[in-house]
Design a protein around this motif. Structure first.
Motif, PDB file in Angstrom:
ATOM      1  N   ARG A  48      22.709  28.282  22.961  1.00 17.79           N
ATOM      2  CA  ARG A  48      22.380  27.025  22.051  1.00 17.79           C
ATOM      3  C   ARG A  48      21.217  27.214  21.111  1.00 17.79           C
ATOM      4  O   ARG A  48      21.106  27.665  20.136  1.00 17.79           O
ATOM      5  CB  ARG A  48      22.195  25.857  23.029  1.00 17.79           C
ATOM      6  N   THR A 225       8.059  22.951  21.844  1.00 15.44           N
ATOM      7  CA  THR A 225       8.870  23.030  20.551  1.00 15.44           C
ATOM      8  C   THR A 225       8.201  24.213  19.519  1.00 15.44           C
ATOM      9  O   THR A 225       8.877  24.745  19.202  1.00 15.44           O
ATOM     10  CB  THR A 225       9.195  21.766  20.094  1.00 15.44           C
ATOM     11  N   HIS A 256      10.113  24.802  28.867  1.00 16.24           N
ATOM     12  CA  HIS A 256      11.061  25.504  27.714  1.00 16.24           C
ATOM     13  C   HIS A 256      10.014  26.081  26.550  1.00 16.24           C
ATOM     14  O   HIS A 256       9.548  24.911  25.869  1.00 16.24           O
ATOM     15  CB  HIS A 256      12.031  24.436  27.113  1.00 16.24           C
ATOM     16  N   HIS A 258       8.460  27.992  23.359  1.00 18.56           N
ATOM     17  CA  HIS A 258       8.445  29.031  22.204  1.00 18.56           C
ATOM     18  C   HIS A 258       7.302  29.919  22.079  1.00 18.56           C
ATOM     19  O   HIS A 258       6.193  29.590  22.850  1.00 18.56           O
ATOM     20  CB  HIS A 258       8.925  28.234  20.906  1.00 18.56           C
TER      21      HIS A 258
HETATM   22  O1  KIV Z   1      12.432  23.505  21.314  1.00 15.53           O
HETATM   23  C1  KIV Z   1      12.694  22.439  21.731  1.00 15.53           C
HETATM   24  O2  KIV Z   1      12.111  21.343  21.755  1.00 15.53           O
HETATM   25  C2  KIV Z   1      14.168  22.189  21.934  1.00 15.53           C
HETATM   26  C3  KIV Z   1      14.673  21.022  22.838  1.00 15.53           C
HETATM   27  C4  KIV Z   1      15.901  20.674  22.248  1.00 15.53           C
HETATM   28  C5  KIV Z   1      14.555  21.252  24.145  1.00 15.53           C
HETATM   29  O3  KIV Z   1      14.922  23.490  22.110  1.00 15.53           O
END
Ligand code: KIV
Ligand code: ZN
Length: 470
Positions: A48, A225, A256, A258
């Motif tokens: 995804r 994010t 999560h 980045h």
């Molecule tokens: O990076 C982000 O915020 C996402 C969300 C949809 C979890 O990928």
């Protein structure tokens, strides 16, 4: 008085355009004294988030191949797509379910925005699934509220709660099929740019809708994010968030991250110290912009600390093959653990220490074999884990160029051809190799080295000495 010359002259005067993240005051923090002792629950978002970032997104066959590899590695939660976003995404979820590709102990996760039409389509895609996770999100940051949605804090909460109400209704409907279990995940998107108190409030309001319990928890995912601050700040906020949740036991706290500042892996690790239970990420860190947290890196970091990560990366060559084929990206030579050069030493002093480390291991091995002892401790300087444990070999550990020394040269001749030199030969031949490589300014492979060695011996009228095979 300012004595640092770097502060006297403005080199990038436009820096003033950017605002530092407001300080988060949290002196109660306990995470710095914690230790990582067990791996988290892993969730791959390759199909995804990773897929959304590709120049050419995966087709259905590539997604299936990737999915099957993730299952083989041991993932029990896999975000497989965004079924309301495109027909391919929808059809992929259908294919997984209709063709029985999902093992009973694996949950597939699907992402949706908090919009009625998209939520309904998402549930349609999951019909007949055994274990599904509906992951819904909306952005909560101040800038997005003001500039993108033009909604107040309360209006954004309403948006999330209305989505939650509908999801609950559709979950109850879907679970009338007794074969189906749907779990829920909510992400306050742009969490790292959201006021922590507000992020907590919106999550609590969503949690209230589902009334989760310890045996049937909800997953709250805290996305960086965009990575906007250092990992210690993320850890402070994660710890604060977990401690202030009303019913922490009914929540699986997920991270999560980045990698915009280059510290996505570090932020995930500190977030785990701060009490999170679950990590979302991708293999080798593919993902939007600079990527997601790299799960191979995280898992092997656990491994290097003596902890079984619960994922099998004993053949990273296969991981690289799947990554490069399906993502159409290349793995850089210096990528942690898997890059071509990460277990290679060119410099003389490193080579010497590595050579001695290997000799030490081999002596230890022999004495252990004699007394039938247990697992040997890995003690090779500069090589953090045994390359063989992840399917790499020792061929690249020492390579020769003008930076190399006699230790590396003798190591290579002994390893590849069983040739042993005495101390004087090592010295003389080492100088010769250095001169040669300085002159041609390139790497020298082991066959070339052997030829040079034979010439060297011929000149000094000697026969080579070979090590006895044991
Ligand atoms: O990076 C982000 O915020 C996402 C969300 C949809 C979890 O990928
Ligand atoms: Zn993401």
């Amino acid at each position: 008085m300012n004595t640092n010359p770097n502060n006297l002259i403005k080199r990038m005067p436009l820096a003033g355009k950017y605002q530092p993240f407001p300080k988060f005051h949290y002196p109660e923090r306990q995470w710095p004294d914690k230790k990582l002792e067990k791996p988290p629950l892993w969730c791959s978002v390759d199909l995804r988030d990773g897929n959304q970032a590709l120049i050419t997104p995966m087709n259905i066959d590539e997604k299936l191949e990737f999915f099957q590899y993730l299952v083989k590695v041991g993932f029990k939660e896999i975000e497989v797509g965004y079924p309301s976003a495109s027909e391919t995404e929808f059809q992929f979820v259908r294919k997984l379910i209709e063709e029985n590709h999902i093992p009973d102990d694996v949950s597939i996760q699907v992402l949706t925005q908090s919009r009625e039409d998209l939520i309904r389509r998402t549930f349609e895609s999951l019909q007949g699934v055994k274990n599904g996770i509906v992951h819904f999100y909306n952005s909560t940051s101040e800038v997005q509220r003001r500039v993108v949605f033009q909604k107040s804090k309360e209006e954004i909460i309403q948006l999330a709660v209305e989505a939650a109400d509908l999801i609950l209704e559709l979950k109850i409907e879907a679970e009338k099929n007794t074969h189906t279990k749907i779990r829920i995940q909510y992400s306050p998107e742009s969490f790292t740019s959201t006021e922590p108190e507000y992020a907590l409030e919106i999550c609590e309001r969503v949690i209230e809708v589902f009334q989760p319990t310890e045996v049937d928890p909800i997953c709250i995912n805290l996305p960086a994010t965009v990575e906007v601050y250092t990992p210690n700040v993320y850890a402070d906020i994660v710890e604060w968030f977990g401690k202030n949740l009303k019913n922490r036991k009914a929540v699986t706290l997920s991270l999560h991250t980045h990698n915009d500042r280059g510290t996505g892996v570090a932020a995930s690790e500190l977030g785990l110290l701060a009490g999170a239970d679950r990590i979302e990420g991708t293999l080798l860190g593919n993902g939007e912009r600079t990527g997601n947290a790299d799960i191979v890196n995280l898992a092997l970091n656990f491994y290097s600390q003596g902890i079984d990560p619960g994922l099998d990366f004993s053949n990273v060559q296969e991981t690289i093959r799947i990554f490069e084929k399906c993502n159409k990206l290349k793995v850089p030579e210096r990528h942690p653990y898997v890059g071509e050069l990460v277990f290679t030493a060119f410099s003389g002093s490193h080579q010497d220490a590595i050579h001695k480390g290997f000799q030490h291991i081999s002596q230890q091995n022999q004495s252990k074999q004699l007394d039938g002892g247990s697992l040997l401790k890995w003690e090779v300087p500069y090589i953090p884990i045994d390359p063989k444990d992840i399917g790499k070999d020792y061929t690249a550990v020492v390579r020769i160029n003008s930076q190399s020394g006699k230790g590396g040269v003798s190591y290579m001749l002994e390893k590849d051809f069983g040739i042993v030199m005495n101390a004087e030969e090592k010295k003389q031949f080492g100088i010769l190799v250095k001169d040669y490589s300085n002159q041609y300014w390139r790497e020298i492979n082991s066959l070339e080295l052997k030829k040079m060695w034979e010439k060297f011996l011929a000149k000094s009228n000697k026969l080579p000495t070979y090590k006895m095979e044991t």
